[in-house]
Design a protein around this motif. Structure first.
Motif, PDB file in Angstrom:
ATOM      1  N   PRO A 155       6.448  -8.520  12.958  1.00 35.03           N
ATOM      2  CA  PRO A 155       7.253  -7.410  13.476  1.00 35.03           C
ATOM      3  C   PRO A 155       6.841  -6.993  14.889  1.00 35.03           C
ATOM      4  O   PRO A 155       7.693  -6.635  15.715  1.00 35.03           O
ATOM      5  N   VAL A 156       5.552  -7.054  15.198  1.00 32.07           N
ATOM      6  CA  VAL A 156       5.054  -6.715  16.527  1.00 32.07           C
ATOM      7  C   VAL A 156       5.573  -7.724  17.551  1.00 32.07           C
ATOM      8  O   VAL A 156       6.074  -7.364  18.629  1.00 32.07           O
ATOM      9  N   ILE A 157       5.445  -8.997  17.194  1.00 35.06           N
ATOM     10  CA  ILE A 157       5.852 -10.082  18.088  1.00 35.06           C
ATOM     11  C   ILE A 157       7.348 -10.041  18.360  1.00 35.06           C
ATOM     12  O   ILE A 157       7.808 -10.133  19.509  1.00 35.06           O
ATOM     13  N   ILE A 158       8.136  -9.905  17.300  1.00 31.50           N
ATOM     14  CA  ILE A 158       9.596  -9.947  17.433  1.00 31.50           C
ATOM     15  C   ILE A 158      10.102  -8.758  18.242  1.00 31.50           C
ATOM     16  O   ILE A 158      10.985  -8.892  19.101  1.00 31.50           O
ATOM     17  N   LYS A 159       9.534  -7.582  17.976  1.00 31.34           N
ATOM     18  CA  LYS A 159       9.939  -6.402  18.742  1.00 31.34           C
ATOM     19  C   LYS A 159       9.653  -6.604  20.232  1.00 31.34           C
ATOM     20  O   LYS A 159      10.484  -6.278  21.089  1.00 31.34           O
ATOM     21  N   ALA A 160       8.490  -7.162  20.544  1.00 29.81           N
ATOM     22  CA  ALA A 160       8.118  -7.368  21.947  1.00 29.81           C
ATOM     23  C   ALA A 160       8.994  -8.426  22.604  1.00 29.81           C
ATOM     24  O   ALA A 160       9.463  -8.247  23.736  1.00 29.81           O
ATOM     25  N   GLY A 194       0.815  -1.217   0.000  1.00 28.45           N
ATOM     26  CA  GLY A 194       0.000   0.000   0.000  1.00 28.45           C
ATOM     27  C   GLY A 194       0.844   1.260   0.000  1.00 28.45           C
ATOM     28  O   GLY A 194       0.458   2.272   0.572  1.00 28.45           O
ATOM     29  N   GLY A 195       1.997   1.182  -0.647  1.00 26.11           N
ATOM     30  CA  GLY A 195       2.871   2.343  -0.706  1.00 26.11           C
ATOM     31  C   GLY A 195       3.769   2.491   0.502  1.00 26.11           C
ATOM     32  O   GLY A 195       4.615   3.369   0.559  1.00 26.11           O
ATOM     33  N   GLY A 196       3.569   1.593   1.526  1.00 25.83           N
ATOM     34  CA  GLY A 196       4.389   1.676   2.730  1.00 25.83           C
ATOM     35  C   GLY A 196       5.534   0.698   2.664  1.00 25.83           C
ATOM     36  O   GLY A 196       5.482  -0.306   1.965  1.00 25.83           O
ATOM     37  N   PHE A 197       6.575   0.956   3.448  1.00 24.59           N
ATOM     38  CA  PHE A 197       7.746   0.094   3.449  1.00 24.59           C
ATOM     39  C   PHE A 197       7.744  -0.784   4.688  1.00 24.59           C
ATOM     40  O   PHE A 197       7.644  -0.293   5.806  1.00 24.59           O
ATOM     41  N   LEU A 198       7.805  -2.098   4.476  1.00 19.49           N
ATOM     42  CA  LEU A 198       7.872  -3.038   5.598  1.00 19.49           C
ATOM     43  C   LEU A 198       9.288  -3.564   5.703  1.00 19.49           C
ATOM     44  O   LEU A 198       9.788  -4.244   4.819  1.00 19.49           O
ATOM     45  N   ASP A 240      -1.992 -12.537  10.198  1.00 19.80           N
ATOM     46  CA  ASP A 240      -1.114 -12.383   9.042  1.00 19.80           C
ATOM     47  C   ASP A 240       0.340 -12.219   9.481  1.00 19.80           C
ATOM     48  O   ASP A 240       0.657 -11.359  10.315  1.00 19.80           O
ATOM     49  N   LYS A 241       1.218 -13.021   8.928  1.00 20.91           N
ATOM     50  CA  LYS A 241       2.626 -12.988   9.326  1.00 20.91           C
ATOM     51  C   LYS A 241       3.267 -11.638   9.068  1.00 20.91           C
ATOM     52  O   LYS A 241       3.975 -11.093   9.923  1.00 20.91           O
ATOM     53  N   GLN A 242       3.030 -11.095   7.890  1.00 27.20           N
ATOM     54  CA  GLN A 242       3.677  -9.835   7.547  1.00 27.20           C
ATOM     55  C   GLN A 242       3.252  -8.705   8.474  1.00 27.20           C
ATOM     56  O   GLN A 242       4.040  -7.811   8.783  1.00 27.20           O
ATOM     57  N   GLU A 243       2.032  -8.768   8.942  1.00 27.30           N
ATOM     58  CA  GLU A 243       1.510  -7.707   9.796  1.00 27.30           C
ATOM     59  C   GLU A 243       1.925  -7.874  11.253  1.00 27.30           C
ATOM     60  O   GLU A 243       2.243  -6.887  11.936  1.00 27.30           O
TER      61      GLU A 243
END
Length: 373
Positions: A310-315, A14-18, A304-307
């Protein structure tokens, strides 16, 4: 197999960078789980005489029950014999019983039954589940459904119905579970689940007009963590065609979305999910429970893994880096209570009044992290 980069290439969504994320190394994850658990087992080697900061309680109440949930989860990925012995000897010391006996309706007394059932699965002997089954049968066979007046109780009691339903194969456990859950969700305090915001008020005392200092609703981190964990554990047990599975999934997804939205920049969640000014700071128990549920959700294809990765790993990285002491002691655990101001201050070095449940939450989270692929 050695962990790979989660995303080899940056993705445009959606135009954003993951940005790319790396899953934690399994060996390192297991190492930290062992260190934290060994620290606890060494300190509380005498499970018959629980000693806490300022409080003394029998070791089969909810706080220790949650710890053994985590230990039994760790045992599934690393079945060290002393883990099993530590759990078995604790349960056997209590004669596989509940504080308050078989007529207690207090979910805090029921929680130990989750570990009893897991021990029974390893070596089926009727005495292991006789008392917890009798107690839950009592709930099934009496008309009351309004016992879970505080949301912590949902985690302490609800998964037992799911475990027994699967183990024994009787629909009555699933039916009563739904009746009690829906009463807490929709009726107590006018309904403790705020469907619009996807989060739960801890009990009727926190339903509006009660507000946080910043004017927003009071959603306590660990209280929401208990519900999120209960849904996770229930969904892990009940069959795909269970009549209310869709409703549980809907609530799990709504909570996941809400929790993702209020994660802190450093990976933790505030004790007050919508008010960082109300005793803002790092807190491990709620954060661990959110990691546990989200990691399970990703692993089982609900999130969704992509969504969510990053939340899980950061925590998880924040928990390991900021909370775990060199000797395995777990810092930043809020002690017992019911709202953000309780058991403060929460610091790296502070010892909560009950150490066990924080460790249990961490073991649940780490076990699910270990299983991610």
């Amino acid at each position: 197999m050695r962990r790979q980069l989660l995303f080899v290439l940056a993705l445009l969504i959606g135009g954003g960078f993951l940005s790319a994320q790396t899953l934690p190394d399994r060996r390192e994850t297991l190492k930290v789980l062992i260190k934290v658990n060994d620290c606890f087992m060494k300190k509380y080697a005498d499970y018959t005489r629980p000693s806490y900061v300022g409080k003394f309680r029998p070791s089969n109440i909810w706080t220790r029950g949650v710890y053994y949930e985590g230990l039994m989860a760790l045992h599934t990925i690393y079945p060290r014999s002393d883990y099993y012995d530590y759990a078995y000897d604790w349960a056997d010391f209590h004669k596989w019983g509940l504080r308050g006996g078989n007529t207690t309706r207090n979910a805090d007394d029921h929680c130990c039954g989750q570990a009893y059932i897991e021990l029974y699965k390893i070596s089926p002997e009727s005495d292991k589940i006789k008392n917890i089954k009798a107690t839950m049968d009592m709930l099934v066979n009496t008309p009351q459904v309004n016992d879970w007046t505080w949301i912590d109780a949902i985690q302490m009691g609800m998964p037992i119905f799911a475990q027994l339903g699967k183990l024994i194969g009787e629909q009555k456990y699933y039916d009563k579970m739904w009746q009690m859950y829906s009463c807490s969700r929709n009726s107590i305090g006018g309904g403790l689940f705020n469907q619009k915001e996807g989060l739960w008020w801890r009990d009727a005392n926190f339903v509006p007009p009660y507000k946080e200092p910043n004017g927003k609703n009071c959603f306590w981190s660990r209280g929401n963590g208990w519900v999120y964990t209960a849904l996770t554990r229930v969904l892990n047990e009940i069959p795909a065609n269970e009549s209310h599975r869709k409703e549980y999934v809907t609530d799990f997804m709504a909570m996941s979305k809400a929790l993702k939205a209020c994660q802190r920049e450093d990976g933790f969640w505030n004790v007050s999910l919508h008010d960082e000014s109300n005793y803002g700071g790092k807190e491990a128990s709620g954060t661990s429970l959110f990691v546990y549920g989200m990691a399970w959700g990703v692993r089982n294809g609900l999130l969704d893994k992509q969504e969510y990765l990053p939340v899980i790993i950061k925590a998880w990285n924040a928990l390991v880096k900021e909370c775990v002491h060199p000797n395995g002691f777990l810092g930043y655990v809020q002690g017992s209570g019911k709202e953000p101001k309780d058991s403060q201050p929460v610091t790296y070095k502070s010892v909560p009044d009950f150490e066990d449940y924080g460790v249990g939450c961490f073991l649940l989270a780490g076990t699910e992290i270990y299983k991610l692929d």
